[in-house]
Design an enzyme around this catalytic site. Structure first.
Site, PDB file in Angstrom:
ATOM      1  N   HIS A  56      -9.291   5.437   2.563  1.00 19.75           N
ATOM      2  CA  HIS A  56      -7.886   5.664   2.038  1.00 19.75           C
ATOM      3  C   HIS A  56      -7.615   7.088   1.868  1.00 19.75           C
ATOM      4  O   HIS A  56      -6.502   7.655   1.835  1.00 19.75           O
ATOM      5  CB  HIS A  56      -7.952   5.304   0.656  1.00 19.75           C
ATOM      6  CG  HIS A  56      -7.949   3.846   0.215  1.00 19.75           C
ATOM      7  ND1 HIS A  56      -8.797   2.841   0.258  1.00 19.75           N
ATOM      8  CD2 HIS A  56      -6.706   3.038   0.043  1.00 19.75           C
ATOM      9  CE1 HIS A  56      -8.718   1.578   0.220  1.00 19.75           C
ATOM     10  NE2 HIS A  56      -7.229   1.660   0.089  1.00 19.75           N
ATOM     11  N   ARG A  73     -25.435  12.690  19.319  1.00 23.78           N
ATOM     12  CA  ARG A  73     -25.523  11.394  18.367  1.00 23.78           C
ATOM     13  C   ARG A  73     -24.127  10.443  18.834  1.00 23.78           C
ATOM     14  O   ARG A  73     -23.146  11.154  19.393  1.00 23.78           O
ATOM     15  CB  ARG A  73     -25.344  11.457  16.981  1.00 23.78           C
ATOM     16  CG  ARG A  73     -26.616  11.569  16.249  1.00 23.78           C
ATOM     17  CD  ARG A  73     -26.315  11.834  14.712  1.00 23.78           C
ATOM     18  NE  ARG A  73     -27.550  11.898  13.994  1.00 23.78           N
ATOM     19  CZ  ARG A  73     -27.639  12.867  12.648  1.00 23.78           C
ATOM     20  NH1 ARG A  73     -26.698  13.305  12.152  1.00 23.78           N
ATOM     21  NH2 ARG A  73     -28.908  12.835  12.093  1.00 23.78           N
ATOM     22  N   ASP A 103       0.015   1.771   8.660  1.00 20.78           N
ATOM     23  CA  ASP A 103      -0.230   1.052  10.099  1.00 20.78           C
ATOM     24  C   ASP A 103       0.678   0.934  11.244  1.00 20.78           C
ATOM     25  O   ASP A 103       0.392   0.884  12.501  1.00 20.78           O
ATOM     26  CB  ASP A 103      -0.672  -0.371   9.690  1.00 20.78           C
ATOM     27  CG  ASP A 103      -1.822  -0.601   8.990  1.00 20.78           C
ATOM     28  OD1 ASP A 103      -2.430   0.755   8.593  1.00 20.78           O
ATOM     29  OD2 ASP A 103      -2.166  -1.545   8.544  1.00 20.78           O
ATOM     30  N   GLY A 159      -5.954  -0.099   9.919  1.00 20.86           N
ATOM     31  CA  GLY A 159      -5.338  -0.983  11.106  1.00 20.86           C
ATOM     32  C   GLY A 159      -5.678  -2.179  10.792  1.00 20.86           C
ATOM     33  O   GLY A 159      -6.839  -2.711  11.584  1.00 20.86           O
ATOM     34  N   GLY A 207       1.012  -1.185   0.055  1.00 23.44           N
ATOM     35  CA  GLY A 207       0.136   0.091   0.017  1.00 23.44           C
ATOM     36  C   GLY A 207       0.984   1.296  -0.101  1.00 23.44           C
ATOM     37  O   GLY A 207       1.908   1.223   0.735  1.00 23.44           O
ATOM     38  N   GLN A 238      -7.101   8.359   4.501  1.00 22.04           N
ATOM     39  CA  GLN A 238      -5.769   8.252   5.436  1.00 22.04           C
ATOM     40  C   GLN A 238      -4.514   8.149   5.000  1.00 22.04           C
ATOM     41  O   GLN A 238      -3.296   8.415   5.409  1.00 22.04           O
ATOM     42  CB  GLN A 238      -6.075   7.211   6.457  1.00 22.04           C
ATOM     43  CG  GLN A 238      -7.245   7.490   7.537  1.00 22.04           C
ATOM     44  CD  GLN A 238      -7.513   6.158   7.980  1.00 22.04           C
ATOM     45  OE1 GLN A 238      -7.171   5.765   9.336  1.00 22.04           O
ATOM     46  NE2 GLN A 238      -8.252   5.284   7.494  1.00 22.04           N
TER      47      GLN A 238
END
Ligand code: F6P
Length: 347
Positions: A277, A163, A128, A171, A12, A279
């Site tokens: 993605h 809410r 990660d 992760g 990734g 992130q």
């Protein structure tokens, strides 16, 4: 000293890859060593797809997200004669040493290539932060910053509407992003893969908070977190159970399942946001740019010193070299002490 060095990025993507590529190229240039980019990770090595990497190609890429070399999850070990073909192709391209930038999968292949005689060094990356042998990988700090900003934004709308907001972060095996962004964003519960969670406990935490007068809650859940108290224990929620060449399924969706359960069991209106993605995209933080640059310069130094089979790693505040093998085989789980800190604020 090698005359031509190859660089590839595998697995990734993550913010900081371009900074690392630039650093390797810029460190080797004054030594009159040519660098050549292998495209799309190990796929490019199997298919001999390359690009030249000179000072012009790396100009302006420091702040850019993604990787100019592209990436893939191709695993040469899963292709008939793939390892031998990779070795042969590298030789054919005149590549005398290789810098592999990746996580556990990519560095695992690099380690196998080293055993097969290829002069390879590694640079660790992954949002990660689950790679063993290094205290941190670049990409992680950026992912945490993005997730924290998202939680901050979700906070204000959660409060306006009374809410429960569930935020699903990445992760796969570990809760590093969930715990760091959850602590930074003031989450009321954080669910991580390392500790299968009970729905009952989450419901209890949310109810406790609402009973003490807070009308909204933020629950952060890592995509790889597992339910521990439903019929199928340790059940992962997957988007797609088909595996890639490294044996990974496509995770995602636990946030939706969790949100539905929370709403059903508490009666509180609940919404979910999956950050996905987002992130992994965009410009790296200053921290990640610096870490990637330090790793790149250090890895180029390993090539110059002939320390093959090793990789750059962060140990405390220093960059150290460690055997590639140390980074592979098992993931680096979230530090329990970090999770203890997070738990102080649950409920
Ligand atoms: O390897 C990091 C990671 O971001 C994981 O957290 C996530 O499960 C995976 O990559 C997603 O990969 P892909 O982009 O191939 O779907």
């Amino acid at each position: 000293m090698p005359k031509r060095v190859g660089i590839l990025t595998g697995g990734g993507d993550c913010p900081g890859l371009n900074a690392a590529i630039r650093a390797v190229v810029r460190r080797l240039l004054p030594e009159n060593i040519e660098t050549i980019g292998i495209l799309k990770g190990w796929k490019g090595a199997l298919e001999k797809e390359t690009m030249p990497l000179g000072v012009d190609e790396v100009a302006g890429i420091l702040p850019r997200g993604g990787t100019i070399l592209r990436t893939s999850r191709t695993n040469p070990l899963k292709h008939d004669g793939g390892l031998e073909k990779t070795v042969k192709n590298l030789e054919g391209l005149g590549i005398e040493a290789l810098v592999a930038i990746g996580g556990e999968d990519t560095l695992g292949v690099a380690s196998k290539l080293f055993e097969a005689g290829v002069k390879v060094v590694g640079i660790p990356k992954t949002i990660d932060n689950d790679l063993s042998g290094t205290d941190m990988t670049f990409g992680f700090d950026t992912a945490v910053s993005i997730a924290t900003e998202a939680i901050d934004r979700i906070h204000t709308t959660a409060e306006s509407h009374d809410r429960v907001m569930v935020v699903e972060v990445m992760g796969r095996y570990t809760g590093w992003i969930a715990a760091y962004s959850g602590i930074a964003g003031g989450a009321d519960a954080i669910l991580i893969p390392e500790e299968p969670f009970s729905l009952e406990e989450v419901v209890r935490i949310v109810k406790k908070r609402h009973e003490r007068g807070r009308d909204f809650s933020i629950v952060v859940v890592a995509e790889g977190a597992k339910f521990g108290d439903v019929a199928e224990k340790n059940m992962l929620v997957v988007q797609d159970a088909r595996m890639d060449e490294f044996g990974h399924v496509k995770l995602g969706g636990i946030g939706n399942v969790l949100a539905r359960e929370i709403e059903d069991q508490t009666g509180y209106e609940t919404r979910v946001t999956v950050l996905g993605h987002i992130q992994r995209g965009g410009t790296p933080t200053a921290f990640d740019r610096v870490l990637a640059t330090r790793f790149g310069v250090f890895a180029a130094g390993l090539v110059l010193d002939g320390k093959f089979g090793h990789m750059a790693a962060l140990r405390g505040m220093q960059i150290a070299d460690i055997p590639l093998k140390e980074a592979t085989g098992q993931v680096k789980k979230l530090d329990k002490k970090i999770f203890e800190v997070a738990k102080v604020f649950f409920g």
